[in-house]
Motif scaffolding. Structure first.
Motif, PDB file in Angstrom:
ATOM      1  N   VAL A 224      -1.235   4.668   0.696  1.00 20.46           N
ATOM      2  CA  VAL A 224      -2.536   4.092   1.051  1.00 20.46           C
ATOM      3  C   VAL A 224      -2.560   2.595   0.750  1.00 20.46           C
ATOM      4  O   VAL A 224      -2.977   1.783   1.588  1.00 20.46           O
ATOM      5  N   LEU A 225      -2.093   2.206  -0.431  1.00 19.63           N
ATOM      6  CA  LEU A 225      -2.071   0.790  -0.794  1.00 19.63           C
ATOM      7  C   LEU A 225      -1.170  -0.014   0.146  1.00 19.63           C
ATOM      8  O   LEU A 225      -1.490  -1.142   0.528  1.00 19.63           O
ATOM      9  N   TRP A 226      -0.041   0.561   0.507  1.00 19.59           N
ATOM     10  CA  TRP A 226       0.911  -0.121   1.387  1.00 19.59           C
ATOM     11  C   TRP A 226       0.318  -0.371   2.761  1.00 19.59           C
ATOM     12  O   TRP A 226       0.454  -1.460   3.326  1.00 19.59           O
ATOM     13  N   VAL A 227      -0.342   0.620   3.290  1.00 20.70           N
ATOM     14  CA  VAL A 227      -0.942   0.501   4.621  1.00 20.70           C
ATOM     15  C   VAL A 227      -2.071  -0.528   4.619  1.00 20.70           C
ATOM     16  O   VAL A 227      -2.221  -1.309   5.561  1.00 20.70           O
ATOM     17  N   VAL A 228      -2.884  -0.533   3.573  1.00 15.95           N
ATOM     18  CA  VAL A 228      -4.034  -1.448   3.523  1.00 15.95           C
ATOM     19  C   VAL A 228      -3.570  -2.900   3.366  1.00 15.95           C
ATOM     20  O   VAL A 228      -3.927  -3.764   4.162  1.00 15.95           O
TER      21      VAL A 228
ATOM     22  N   CYS B  99      -0.506   1.401  -9.610  1.00 20.56           N
ATOM     23  CA  CYS B  99      -1.183   0.511  -8.656  1.00 20.56           C
ATOM     24  C   CYS B  99      -0.932  -0.945  -9.033  1.00 20.56           C
ATOM     25  O   CYS B  99      -0.556  -1.772  -8.186  1.00 20.56           O
ATOM     26  N   LEU B 100      -1.113  -1.261 -10.312  1.00 17.82           N
ATOM     27  CA  LEU B 100      -0.881  -2.620 -10.785  1.00 17.82           C
ATOM     28  C   LEU B 100       0.584  -3.017 -10.643  1.00 17.82           C
ATOM     29  O   LEU B 100       0.909  -4.147 -10.252  1.00 17.82           O
ATOM     30  N   PHE B 101       1.491  -2.088 -10.954  1.00 16.82           N
ATOM     31  CA  PHE B 101       2.920  -2.375 -10.860  1.00 16.82           C
ATOM     32  C   PHE B 101       3.320  -2.717  -9.427  1.00 16.82           C
ATOM     33  O   PHE B 101       4.062  -3.671  -9.190  1.00 16.82           O
ATOM     34  N   MET B 102       2.831  -1.948  -8.467  1.00 17.49           N
ATOM     35  CA  MET B 102       3.197  -2.212  -7.081  1.00 17.49           C
ATOM     36  C   MET B 102       2.714  -3.587  -6.642  1.00 17.49           C
ATOM     37  O   MET B 102       3.442  -4.339  -5.977  1.00 17.49           O
ATOM     38  N   ILE B 103       1.493  -3.945  -7.020  1.00 14.69           N
ATOM     39  CA  ILE B 103       0.901  -5.206  -6.567  1.00 14.69           C
ATOM     40  C   ILE B 103       1.496  -6.413  -7.282  1.00 14.69           C
ATOM     41  O   ILE B 103       1.809  -7.436  -6.650  1.00 14.69           O
ATOM     42  N   ILE B 104       1.691  -6.307  -8.591  1.00 10.72           N
ATOM     43  CA  ILE B 104       2.083  -7.469  -9.396  1.00 10.72           C
ATOM     44  C   ILE B 104       3.594  -7.619  -9.533  1.00 10.72           C
ATOM     45  O   ILE B 104       4.106  -8.749  -9.621  1.00 10.72           O
TER      46      ILE B 104
END
Length: 434
Positions: A83-87, A164-169
């Motif tokens: 979901v995070l990747w698609v958004v 979630c934080l790890f993927m983004i940061i």
């Protein structure tokens, strides 16, 4: 409030989907090749299979009372990270460059511009949407790899916040810097064919940070629940890794065939080397050792798979197995509780692979993408570059992950209570049992 938050996030995703429909279509002339597309469709499926494989690999190693929780920590990444990747995740990794560090989150927001004949500039023969989905599977498995380090003692809700934080940061900046044509490491000439730096080093250093931050389990008496699960997981990982490495050629050609060959030979060499090294040390050969060795070989060859010859892939497998085995021995003599030895196997394996790419890289294997020959061929530039990049990436991944653990713990406590740990995470976190 904590119970309402997931519903708020779900509503936000639905609203964004309605407001930003992915209907833009590229009018560029199609250069899409059906053979390349077919192979990449298969590779994408193979890489996705690796995450359930990892769930079995880790699930079999923990105690029976923590099997479900450990496996779910891998499985849930297939939902949350997707979901995070698609958004916005794909945009952060592969969107319009911002300073060589990160991508513009609006470039492919909600998969904008994915229809029609759109392609990625470094993968011009496959649809852009397929490239995005292929890269998604790498983003999915990376945080799942970390879970072995803090197995049996982390709250599931806190774990969701952390990944979630790890993927983004951590993950997407490394992916952008390494694989985007305007990325900092890419422009410097750092070679990472399929994720030794982006995936395994980042996960390995995050695992070490997690083991230090969460401290030791209260009960270290550890009997693996199902070694047969470990064997099954290893088989699935090895099978899926062909998509991981050979798929990173982004086409069905000679480079993909070379990557497939180096992948399986490095893994085979590492599995045998791990067993022989144990025998030399006076230990009995074990199924667990063979499986761990095979995975270490897969990890180590990942950055080098499309840059080295088959004989050198054998050397990479053997060297990585011996080095990782030695680090496991060292770790076992310390108070560091990396439950499933993620740092010695994935972190150290990834670093060994990165350095040996700088040793054995051969422009005759991949003249289009190799920025120079390795140390073995008398050239020092690539090796020194990889050595410097290893230090920089290690500091970024370790320090960044440790800070994210502090932030996560402030939002929601990471560590389960003594009673919850004693009962087991299957019961205390999920009300389920094996």
């Amino acid at each position: 409030m904590k119970r309402v938050l997931p519903f708020i996030l779900l509503v936000v995703v639905v609203v964004l989907t309605l407001v930003f429909p992915s209907v833009e279509q590229s009018s560029a002339k199609s250069a899409i090749d059906s053979g390349d597309t077919a192979w990449m469709l298969m590779s994408t499926a193979l890489v996705l299979l690796m995450t359930p494989g990892l769930a079995f690999f880790y699930g079999g190693m923990v105690r029976k009372k923590n099997v479900i929780s450990t496996m779910l920590q891998s499985f849930v990444c297939m939902g949350l990270i997707t979901v995070l990747w698609v958004v916005f995740g794909f945009s952060l990794a592969f969107g319009e460059d911002v300073g060589g560090i990160i991508g513009n989150p609006g470039t492919f927001f909600m998969m904008k511009g994915m229809l029609g004949n759109a392609t990625w500039e470094l993968a011009p023969t496959i649809p852009l949407i397929l490239f995005a989905m292929f890269q998604l599977k790498f983003a999915v498995i990376t945080p799942a790899l970390i879970t072995g380090a803090f197995a049996e003692r982390i709250r599931f809700n806190s774990y969701l916040i952390f990944i979630c934080l790890f993927m983004i940061i951590i993950y997407v900046p490394l992916a952008h810097m390494t694989w985007h044509p305007q990325g900092l490491l890419f422009e410097l000439g750092v070679l990472d064919f399929a994720g030794g730096t982006v995936v395994h080093m980042s996960a390995g250093w995050a695992a070490l940070a997690s083991a230090i931050f969460l401290k030791r389990r209260h009960d270290l008496d550890h009997t693996p629940a199902r070694i047969s699960y470990v064997i099954l997981g290893t088989g699935l990982l090895w099978f899926g890794w062909f998509g991981f490495n050979a798929g990173s050629a982004v086409g069905a050609g000679t480079l993909a065939a070379t990557a497939l060959a180096t992948t399986t030979t490095a893994s085979a060499a590492a599995a045998i080397a791990w067993i022989f090294f144990d025998i030399i040390r006076g230990k009995k050969p074990s199924a667990m050792g063979a499986c761990i060795g095979a995975v270490v070989g897969l990890v180590a060859i990942t950055p080098a798979a499309g840059f080295v010859t088959v004989p050198h892939s054998l050397a990479i497998g053997v060297i990585a197995a011996v080095v990782s085995n030695l680090v496991v021995i060292w770790r076992s003599r310390t108070k560091l509780d990396d439950t499933l030895d993620v740092f010695p196997c994935h972190g150290v394996g990834g670093m060994v692979g990165m350095l040996l790419t700088g040793v054995f890289a051969n422009q005759a294997v991949n003249s289009a993408n190799t920025t120079g020959n390795g140390l073995f061929y008398g050239e020092t530039k690539l090796f020194l570059l990889h050595l410097a990049a290893l230090v920089g990436v290690s500091l970024f991944a370790f320090v960044g992950s440790y800070l994210l653990l502090i932030i996560t713990n402030a939002i929601h406590p990471l560590r389960v209570s003594v009673e919850e740990e004693t009962v087991g995470l299957d019961q205390s976190q999920h009300d389920e049992e094996l």
